[in-house]
Design an enzyme around this catalytic site. Structure first.
Site, PDB file in Angstrom:
ATOM      1  N   HIS A 132       0.914  93.450 -64.635  1.00  0.00           N
ATOM      2  CA  HIS A 132       0.075  94.593 -65.317  1.00  0.00           C
ATOM      3  C   HIS A 132       0.979  95.101 -66.627  1.00  0.00           C
ATOM      4  O   HIS A 132       0.378  95.013 -67.758  1.00  0.00           O
ATOM      5  CB  HIS A 132      -0.252  95.711 -64.462  1.00  0.00           C
ATOM      6  N   ASP A 232      -8.074 104.322 -61.202  1.00  0.00           N
ATOM      7  CA  ASP A 232      -7.608 105.269 -62.156  1.00  0.00           C
ATOM      8  C   ASP A 232      -8.490 104.917 -63.360  1.00  0.00           C
ATOM      9  O   ASP A 232      -7.945 104.361 -64.278  1.00  0.00           O
ATOM     10  CB  ASP A 232      -6.041 104.835 -62.580  1.00  0.00           C
ATOM     11  N   GLN A 239      -6.755 106.237 -75.119  1.00  0.00           N
ATOM     12  CA  GLN A 239      -5.209 106.191 -74.673  1.00  0.00           C
ATOM     13  C   GLN A 239      -4.514 105.736 -75.863  1.00  0.00           C
ATOM     14  O   GLN A 239      -3.412 106.125 -75.983  1.00  0.00           O
ATOM     15  CB  GLN A 239      -5.256 105.375 -73.449  1.00  0.00           C
TER      16      GLN A 239
HETATM   17 MN    MN Z   1      -3.096 103.892 -63.642  1.00  0.00          MN
END
Ligand code: MN
Length: 416
Positions: A132, A232, A239
């Site tokens: 990730h 989440d 962001q």
């Molecule tokens: Mn996260």
């Protein structure tokens, strides 16, 4: 272990086998919330069990089973909470069981409402999947050096927002905020158009450490009560504009969703596996030997309005580069005190193959590769009225230990 079976009828596919017995908070009708243990399609009402004085040999205040969170029960400590779980496990297997003597001990899950299982004082989100972090680094900073220089030396994390963590079933409104349009030099204010999920797991702190007293890696798992699924929610456009230099803020703090049953570390013990080799070698306080990762199968589905469940990704918690004991040892190495009920999330759990990617950001590669649903519709991010569901199940022959699901529908923004 393999021959365990309960006299309560349940399907072989249940996530809540006799090997699992997770703890949660439930209510029936207008009755008060209380502690329950899931078994098959039913719940053991622990307030009723304790009222039968079945725990009178242990120093347990019966009130802990009548509270509206598990915090007081968890704070009794593992020697007691484990004994309670093992006693219930035995009673659910014995023919001459005291649980058969009272008609109100077992409740159908379909008749109950599940609630937030814990009061979360503080919540930390890590960033511990190599795949990730590499994918996001390639998209946000470019393909040359996707990992920042610290990434393989410490489990990167940030302090998140505990107040907006909700249980499965609670819908989430699309957030509104500042977004910098492509090629523009100043931001606009509108609803996020890049709403995303993050497939994560989280662990619940079961034992505090005092301010100034780090928890060693060897002792770390004694401080973990159990685990939940964790979504989440992330607004990628918000962001991207806000995250430099202090990290995520409003693009994350609007909501996170957890599964209602807390699966104990003892139930997960049969699923220990070794994690990836860590190279370069980490500093001594982060070094460990043995299996500190857990083999837990994970998947995510997207259900459009009136549509079918579309599985978007399948992956496994065992891929995580940094394990929970390392995260906890690192979190406390400066003397930071953790409290019972604090939640530590893993960070998005991706894996080596594209089908293992644990977010829309990666699955659609920043919105450039649309995902085709079974009805022919496309998605690059999550749309209004879509439902995102996380599933988690650890299994080996004869043993299933599942987390159930975390299911959340997205509603339009309430701003303006
Ligand atoms: Mn996260």
């Amino acid at each position: 272990m393999l021959n365990k079976n309960s006299w309560i009828p349940h399907s072989e596919d249940t996530h809540f086998s006799i090997h699992n017995l997770p703890f949660g908070i439930f209510s029936v009708g207008s009755n008060q919330k209380r502690v329950g243990i899931a078994i098959g399609e039913q719940i053991v009402d622990m307030a009723v069990v304790s009222a039968l004085e079945l725990f009178k040999d242990q120093p347990i205040d019966q009130q802990v089973f009548k509270e509206d969170t598990l915090n007081s029960f968890i704070a009794l400590g593992k020697p007691i909470t484990n004994e309670v779980r093992i006693k219930v496990q035995n009673w659910l297997m014995e023919d001459q069981s005291p649980l058969k003597e009272h008609e109100h001990i077992l409740i159908d899950q379909s008749a109950a409402t599940l609630h937030m299982p814990i009061h979360i004082g503080d919540y930390t989100d890590f960033y511990s999947s190599l795949e990730h972090a590499t994918n996001v680094g390639k998209m946000f900073r470019g393909p040359e050096n996707p990992l920042l220089p610290n990434w393989k030396h410490l489990p990167v994390g940030y302090h998140g927002r505990a107040s907006s963590i909700v249980e499965s079933g609670i819908p989430i409104h699309r957030p509104t905020g500042q977004v910098l349009p492509k090629e523009a030099s100043s931001p606009e204010f509108h609803a996020s158009s890049q709403l995303d999920f993050e497939l994560e797991m989280a662990f619940v702190i079961g034992k505090e450490n005092r301010l100034g007293q780090p928890v060693s890696l060897a002792d770390a798992e004694n401080h973990i009560f159990g685990m939940v699924l964790f979504n989440d929610w992330s607004a990628r456009d918000i962001q991207k504009w806000e995250y430099v230099p202090l990290g995520p803020f409003l693009g994350k703090s609007f909501a996170s969703s957890i599964s209602p049953w807390i699966v104990t570390m003892e139930a997960l013990d049969p699923f220990r596996v070794k994690g990836p080799v860590q190279e370069p070698q980490v500093l001594p306080y982060l070094q460990f030997q043995g299996p500190y990762n857990f083999d837990i199968g994970l998947k995510v589905s997207l259900t459009p309005p009136e549509g079918n469940d579309n599985i978007l990704c399948t992956t496994n918690f065992k891929h995580m580069y940094w394990n929970m004991a390392q995260q906890l040892a690192h979190h406390t190495v400066n003397g930071c005190n953790l409290r019972v009920g604090d939640l530590m999330a893993s960070g998005t759990i991706s894996g080596p193959e594209p089908k293992n990617y644990g977010s829309m950001l990666e699955l659609s590669w920043g919105g450039t590769k649309p995902i085709i649903l079974d009805d022919g519709m496309e998605r690059t991010f999550v749309e209004n009225y879509d439902t995102i569901t996380l599933y988690g199940l650890a299994e080996k022959p004869g043993i299933k230990v599942g987390f159930g699901e975390t299911r959340t529908k997205i509603l339009p923004t309430i701003y303006g």
